[in-house]
Design an enzyme around this catalytic site. Structure first.
Site, mmCIF file in Angstrom:
data_model
loop_
_atom_site.group_PDB
_atom_site.id
_atom_site.type_symbol
_atom_site.label_atom_id
_atom_site.label_comp_id
_atom_site.label_asym_id
_atom_site.label_seq_id
_atom_site.Cartn_x
_atom_site.Cartn_y
_atom_site.Cartn_z
ATOM 1 N N ASP A 169 0.821 -1.227 0.000
ATOM 2 C CA ASP A 169 0.000 0.000 0.000
ATOM 3 C C ASP A 169 0.846 1.264 0.000
ATOM 4 O O ASP A 169 0.430 2.284 0.549
ATOM 5 C CB ASP A 169 -0.957 -0.018 1.205
ATOM 6 C CG ASP A 169 -1.891 -1.216 1.153
ATOM 7 O OD1 ASP A 169 -2.233 -1.745 2.214
ATOM 8 O OD2 ASP A 169 -2.229 -1.640 0.035
HETATM 9 N N1 LIG Z 1 2.816 -6.399 -3.141
HETATM 10 C C1 LIG Z 1 1.617 -5.868 -2.906
HETATM 11 N N2 LIG Z 1 0.517 -6.649 -2.867
HETATM 12 C C2 LIG Z 1 -0.700 -6.106 -2.620
HETATM 13 C C3 LIG Z 1 -0.829 -4.732 -2.357
HETATM 14 C C4 LIG Z 1 0.357 -3.918 -2.424
HETATM 15 O O1 LIG Z 1 0.293 -2.671 -2.255
HETATM 16 N N3 LIG Z 1 1.539 -4.509 -2.693
HETATM 17 N N4 LIG Z 1 -2.074 -4.213 -1.987
HETATM 18 C C5 LIG Z 1 -2.989 -5.233 -1.439
HETATM 19 C C6 LIG Z 1 -4.386 -4.883 -1.040
HETATM 20 N N5 LIG Z 1 -4.504 -4.817 0.400
HETATM 21 C C7 LIG Z 1 -5.099 -3.679 0.861
HETATM 22 O O2 LIG Z 1 -5.592 -2.890 0.041
HETATM 23 C C8 LIG Z 1 -4.118 -5.853 1.283
HETATM 24 C C9 LIG Z 1 -4.357 -7.166 0.931
HETATM 25 C C10 LIG Z 1 -3.969 -8.207 1.774
HETATM 26 C C11 LIG Z 1 -3.366 -7.958 2.986
HETATM 27 C C12 LIG Z 1 -2.968 -9.113 3.842
HETATM 28 O O3 LIG Z 1 -2.490 -8.947 4.948
HETATM 29 N N6 LIG Z 1 -3.162 -10.326 3.282
HETATM 30 C C13 LIG Z 1 -2.716 -11.596 3.949
HETATM 31 C C14 LIG Z 1 -3.733 -12.724 3.755
HETATM 32 C C15 LIG Z 1 -5.106 -12.306 4.192
HETATM 33 C C16 LIG Z 1 -6.101 -13.449 3.910
HETATM 34 O O4 LIG Z 1 -5.656 -14.594 3.640
HETATM 35 O O5 LIG Z 1 -7.311 -13.181 3.959
HETATM 36 C C17 LIG Z 1 -1.443 -12.037 3.244
HETATM 37 O O6 LIG Z 1 -1.338 -11.809 1.993
HETATM 38 O O7 LIG Z 1 -0.637 -12.695 3.914
HETATM 39 C C18 LIG Z 1 -3.127 -6.634 3.362
HETATM 40 C C19 LIG Z 1 -3.508 -5.587 2.516
HETATM 41 C C20 LIG Z 1 -3.098 -6.365 -2.444
HETATM 42 N N7 LIG Z 1 -1.793 -6.910 -2.605
#
Ligand SMILES: Nc1nc2c(c(=O)[nH]1)N[C@@H](CN(C=O)c1ccc(C(=O)N[C@@H](CCC(=O)O)C(=O)O)cc1)CN2
Length: 284
Positions: free
Chosen positions: A228
């Site tokens: 983000d």
């Molecule tokens: N490399 C990036 N990937 C993503 C970004 C980014 O800016 N850089 N934005 C996110 C979207 N997002 C908020 O808008 C967000 C999505 C997911 C997570 C998170 O903690 N996900 C966990 C798993 C959660 C689950 O399994 O339900 C994880 O990936 O370990 C935080 C913020 C989209 N991707």
């Protein structure tokens, strides 16, 4: 229907750029229908976006590119020159929240988004029937928390198979790995459900409720390895008060997210967004 050649330029600022480029276009008989420019006085960078009536230029976009090359070299330009008839191929990615996907699919079918949506990728199977109702291929790619590398290799294979020009994370709730962020740099757009830089990461509305904010918002940004934190394309806000619950904030936020993502994607598709470091110049 008219189509246009679209020239986008960024280069070191100096006197004479506009004169040189506009006289080049005039010499080709080109009719400039839209012109935008910006000088960043802090960094000494110049940004320009021209739309030229294609039929007014007596040559193909390939020939015009070749003719413009010496001008670009003279001014040390980073530049692109495209024909708007060449529609961009877009892949949408979603998890369980449907509002942004539904909104983009509706706007696309209504002709608001000048692109071809060529696929939807999701880590859940929930959105399959909705997607296939629009005649768009649906790719269910679950993310194995113990082997994300394999999961995202499948995501990459689907993106490449679709020959995507742009990927939109429409509330896709998985963090893209660094290799994909690098591979698709500048071509992956995310909608974050907060007014960044406030409340990055997961559950921003609950964070906002606990903080007692009077404004919530949404941010459309390019995806980078740092979560983000990518260049911001578009943002908007909605006023809230002490009377509202977290559920209210989520409901108000959905409307803001949809509008912000749609504007951000449309501006990206129209080459109105020029990335400059971790910021953007947006000729909206
Ligand atoms: N490399 C990036 N990937 C993503 C970004 C980014 O800016 N850089 N934005 C996110 C979207 N997002 C908020 O808008 C967000 C999505 C997911 C997570 C998170 O903690 N996900 C966990 C798993 C959660 C689950 O399994 O339900 C994880 O990936 O370990 C935080 C913020 C989209 N991707």
């Amino acid at each position: 229907m008219s189509h246009y050649y679209r020239l986008v330029v960024s280069c070191p600022d100096r006197v004479g750029i506009v004169a040189r480029v506009s006289s080049f276009i005039a010499k080709q008989g080109g009719s400039i229908t839209e012109a935008s420019q910006h000088s960043d006085l802090e960094t000494g960078c110049f940004f320009m976006r021209y739309e030229i009536l294609a039929d007014s230029v007596g040559m193909s976009v390939e020939a015009l590119r070749a003719a413009f090359e010496p001008v670009a070299i003279e001014f040390d330009m980073q530049w692109s020159l495209v024909d708007t008839q060449q529609r961009r191929r877009v892949v949408l990615m979603v998890s369980r929240e449907s509002h942004c996907l539904v909104d983009l699919l509706y706007r696309w079918q209504a002709g608001e988004l000048d692109c071809d949506i060529v696929g939807v990728i999701s880590n859940h199977d929930d959105m399959r029937s909705l997607t296939e109702w629009y005649g768009i291929p649906y790719h269910y790619v679950p993310v194995d928390p113990d082997n994300k590398q394999v999961s995202f290799a499948k995501v990459q294979a689907e993106i490449d198979s679709a020959r995507a020009d742009c990927v939109v994370l429409a509330r896709y709730m998985q963090i893209l790995p660094p290799d994909l962020c690098a591979l698709y740099a500048g071509r992956v757009i995310n909608i974050h459900h907060s007014f960044l830089p406030s409340f990055a990461g997961a559950k921003p509305y609950h964070q906002a409720y606990q903080r007692g904010v009077k404004l919530i918002g949404a941010t459309c940004h390019y995806v980078t390895e740092e979560l983000d934190a990518g260049p911001i394309i578009e943002q908007d806000i909605h006023r809230v008060s002490h009377c509202h619950t977290p559920t209210d904030l989520v409901r108000f936020g959905r409307d803001v997210e949809k509008a912000v993502l749609a504007r951000g994607l449309r501006w990206h598709l129209e080459d109105r967004v020029l990335v400059h470091g971790n910021k953007t110049v947006v000729f909206s």
